[in-house]
Enzyme design. Structure first.
Site, PDB file in Angstrom:
ATOM      1  N   ASP A 108     -28.579  44.990  55.201  1.00  0.00           N
ATOM      2  CA  ASP A 108     -29.002  43.727  54.594  1.00  0.00           C
ATOM      3  C   ASP A 108     -27.895  43.331  53.619  1.00  0.00           C
ATOM      4  O   ASP A 108     -27.665  43.999  52.610  1.00  0.00           O
ATOM      5  CB  ASP A 108     -30.330  43.917  53.865  1.00  0.00           C
ATOM      6  N   PHE A 168     -35.421  45.501  49.266  1.00  0.00           N
ATOM      7  CA  PHE A 168     -36.118  44.234  49.015  1.00  0.00           C
ATOM      8  C   PHE A 168     -37.487  44.265  49.695  1.00  0.00           C
ATOM      9  O   PHE A 168     -37.634  44.826  50.781  1.00  0.00           O
ATOM     10  CB  PHE A 168     -35.289  43.063  49.527  1.00  0.00           C
ATOM     11  N   TYR A 193     -28.245  31.252  50.964  1.00  0.00           N
ATOM     12  CA  TYR A 193     -28.524  30.404  49.803  1.00  0.00           C
ATOM     13  C   TYR A 193     -28.150  31.062  48.480  1.00  0.00           C
ATOM     14  O   TYR A 193     -28.321  30.466  47.425  1.00  0.00           O
ATOM     15  CB  TYR A 193     -29.988  29.967  49.764  1.00  0.00           C
ATOM     16  N   LYS A 194     -27.640  32.284  48.505  1.00  0.00           N
ATOM     17  CA  LYS A 194     -27.208  32.938  47.273  1.00  0.00           C
ATOM     18  C   LYS A 194     -25.735  32.624  47.032  1.00  0.00           C
ATOM     19  O   LYS A 194     -25.387  31.524  46.631  1.00  0.00           O
ATOM     20  CB  LYS A 194     -27.482  34.440  47.368  1.00  0.00           C
ATOM     21  N   ARG A 246     -32.082  39.772  35.303  1.00  0.00           N
ATOM     22  CA  ARG A 246     -30.896  39.894  36.136  1.00  0.00           C
ATOM     23  C   ARG A 246     -29.912  38.789  35.765  1.00  0.00           C
ATOM     24  O   ARG A 246     -30.290  37.634  35.636  1.00  0.00           O
ATOM     25  CB  ARG A 246     -31.231  39.766  37.619  1.00  0.00           C
TER      26      ARG A 246
END
Length: 403
Positions: A203, A126, A228-229, A377
């Site tokens: 991560d 990322f 928050y995912k 995605r």
């Protein structure tokens, strides 16, 4: 449109079929396929946020810190560790943003390996992870060693073995690759890194809550993740950090704030770090930002990570069947692993038309995610996503491509 798989049948027999109703569902959104970017709010959170303002913030006011808020980063960290990460108490904290915690833990790891000069990271990681290690390397005079994984895969032990040396201080790697969805071999890679005496930071932003993870059992040194995912904590909800118990006392984190000191309320003239995991906390934690993830953790505890992972695999397998039937004949490429053992809870598909297609889908209330230059995605959050949503979304992509 007639498709081979039957979404209605799959939803009817889904062992977790009761859970989608526990999330706020707007009539404007017909299919939400971006749970790997931002999870839906739970209905319990909608009620709790209002209650907190009136009863806790409004009713308890400053007394709330003494009653529960001061300890919340640690008590909630322990709960997250137990329910999601496979971590015993005293090793997980809730704190800043993912970026800030990554910075703190990478710097802390380097203090524990002062005689080593190299940081290993991959080009597919990322952007925040890559940008941070570039800055830290410049700041401390360290050397970066890059791994270059394929676009439809991720870092493997064989690729890492070629760059690890006795100079490696830390390896920074994502458990699930943010673009391809590749699921890395966390226990195998961790063991490999330890063979050369280095540390590894994982991560877990795209794996926490959907992939079975055993940080303690697998010997992981450090881990970071957002909430928050798949943990549905809401926009900007605070991230978490994990530091293996044996490393806590030997690591010094660089952002020395009052909440991480040994005696925060003494307001003394000098800083001395707390003896436990609290030393990795810096400033005052976000209490409101920690509310929604607690409700999601309750649902995860009810469902169990193994059951969630089973549904994740079923959803992504179903999506791939539909993609192969409807989209591959139109020139769409699958840019994610085909083997479910090597895949997280999202898949990426590529086509040069997808910038236009994604914009059209959003107007229809069908929400996937777009990744440049031309990737869509499909982030499938097992507790809130139905098979019907997956089918509706992929059929809509087909319709937008052929019109």
């Amino acid at each position: 449109m007639n498709t081979t798989p039957d979404a209605a049948t799959k939803d009817a027999v889904d062992p977790l079929a009761a859970f989608p109703a526990k999330f706020v569902r707007s009539p404007e959104v017909r299919a939400y396929l971006d749970g790997n970017s931002l999870g839906r709010p739970t209905t319990a959170s909608a009620e709790q946020l209002a209650s907190f303002v009136n009863d806790q913030w409004g009713g308890r006011l400053i007394r709330g810190w003494d009653e529960s808020w001061y300890e919340l980063p640690l008590t909630l960290g322990d709960r997250l560790g137990r329910a999601v990460l496979g971590a015993a108490p005293g090793q997980t904290f809730i704190g800043d943003s993912t970026t800030v915690i990554l910075y703190k833990l990478i710097r802390a790891a380097l203090t524990a390996r002062p005689d080593r000069s190299e940081i290993v990271i991959d080009t597919g990681n990322f952007p925040t992870d890559r940008y941070l290690v570039e800055g830290i390397a410049d700041e401390l005079g360290k050397t970066l060693r890059w791994v270059d994984p394929p676009i439809d895969g991720g870092v493997t032990a064989d690729q890492l073995r070629a760059v690890l040396t006795e100079s490696t201080a830390i390896v920074v790697i994502s458990h699930v690759a943010y673009r391809s969805g590749h699921l890395a071999d966390m226990p195998g890679i961790t063991a490999l890194v330890h063979e050369v005496g280095a540390l590894v930071l994982w991560d877990t932003c795209h794996s926490a809550g959907v992939v079975e993870t055993e940080l303690d059992e697998w010997g992981v040194d450090l881990a970071v993740g957002c909430t928050y995912k798949y943990l549905n904590g809401g926009p900007g909800s605070p991230a978490y950090g994990y530091v293996r118990a044996e490393h806590i006392e030997s690591m010094t984190q660089p952002i020395q704030g009052w909440m991480g000191s040994s005696t925060p309320f003494e307001m003394g003239p000098g800083y001395a770090p707390h003896h436990g995991i609290r030393r990795f906390i810096s400033g005052t934690p976000s209490i409101i930002g920690s509310l929604a993830m607690q409700d999601m953790l309750g649902l995860i505890e009810q469902a169990s990570i193994p059951a969630i992972r089973a549904k994740s695999v079923a959803l992504t397998e179903f999506a791939l069947e539909l993609v192969d039937e409807l989209l591959v004949p139109l020139g769409v490429t699958v840019s994610s692993p085909r083997n479910s053992d090597e895949r997280g809870s999202h898949i990426t598909i590529d086509h040069e038309s997808f910038g236009r297609v994604n914009a059209e889908l959003w107007k229809q209330g069908i929400i996937p995610d777009f990744r440049r230059p031309h990737g869509i995605r499909l982030g499938l959050s097992p507790l809130s996503t139905t098979f019907a949503e997956v089918q509706l979304g992929i059929e809509a992509i087909h319709a937008a491509m052929v019109k």
